[in-house]
Motif scaffolding. Sequence first.
Motif, mmCIF file in Angstrom:
data_model
loop_
_atom_site.group_PDB
_atom_site.id
_atom_site.type_symbol
_atom_site.label_atom_id
_atom_site.label_comp_id
_atom_site.label_asym_id
_atom_site.label_seq_id
_atom_site.Cartn_x
_atom_site.Cartn_y
_atom_site.Cartn_z
ATOM 1 N N GLN A 166 30.148 42.590 32.129
ATOM 2 C CA GLN A 166 30.602 41.649 33.141
ATOM 3 C C GLN A 166 32.100 41.392 33.037
ATOM 4 O O GLN A 166 32.786 41.215 34.050
ATOM 5 N N MET A 167 32.625 41.413 31.824
ATOM 6 C CA MET A 167 34.063 41.216 31.619
ATOM 7 C C MET A 167 34.848 42.286 32.380
ATOM 8 O O MET A 167 35.886 42.004 32.986
ATOM 9 N N LEU A 168 34.349 43.529 32.358
ATOM 10 C CA LEU A 168 35.030 44.610 33.059
ATOM 11 C C LEU A 168 34.829 44.523 34.568
ATOM 12 O O LEU A 168 35.730 44.811 35.345
ATOM 13 N N ARG A 169 33.644 44.117 34.976
ATOM 14 C CA ARG A 169 33.415 43.933 36.416
ATOM 15 C C ARG A 169 34.351 42.866 36.977
ATOM 16 O O ARG A 169 34.852 42.983 38.089
ATOM 17 N N ALA A 170 34.599 41.824 36.177
ATOM 18 C CA ALA A 170 35.412 40.693 36.640
ATOM 19 C C ALA A 170 36.850 41.080 36.935
ATOM 20 O O ALA A 170 37.523 40.405 37.724
#
Length: 214
Positions: A166-170
């Motif tokens: 999710q950190m990368l999606r954000a």
Amino acid sequence: MATPRKTPKASGKKTTSKTKSQAKPTAWVRVPDENEVPEDVRVLFGKFKEKTGFIPNVARNFALTPEHFLRWFRYYDYLMRNEGQSHLTRKEREMIAVVVSSANECEYCLASHSAYLREIAGDPVLPDVLAANYRRAHLTPREHALLEFAHQITVDSAVMSSADVQMLRAIGLSDEAIFEAAQVAAMFNFTNRIANAMGWVPNEEYYYQHRDKK
């Protein structure tokens, strides 16, 4: 009275450079001669020579099991060199390679991929900073997040969770890009471990390449 020793006569033969300095071993196991490997491996060796002027030791060493080498190289080459269908830039992939190889203390991959990154980025300093402490490098938020992700895969993948994805999606990375980043990190964890376990020595040329700032 002691008999004087005779001084040996000079043979008159000149010592060749080959006699003076034998080729250093590049692995702890046998490295096949070029004439031992199959034709498709020799063709690949020829392409390396044409492009860079030398055969990378990783190719010579891995060719001890030719079919393994060819299958590994096809995947590695597509993952690292493919531009048309990649979701990461070549610079990002090489940065991951350097950070993972540094964490694994892999002499071979750190030397070779630092050289590749110097060429791509036109920056002789960046690979050295990444190898020492990637968190000190001047990175974009996307680059920093990718390297944190790759480093975590390397040092303790078992504790990772969906929050890491999710950190990368954000920051705007697609799931395809995230999956590709995981594959690049995994590729170097795989290769680093083989290189370390087999004592692979990098070609000396890598240490000198692309040291001038563009």
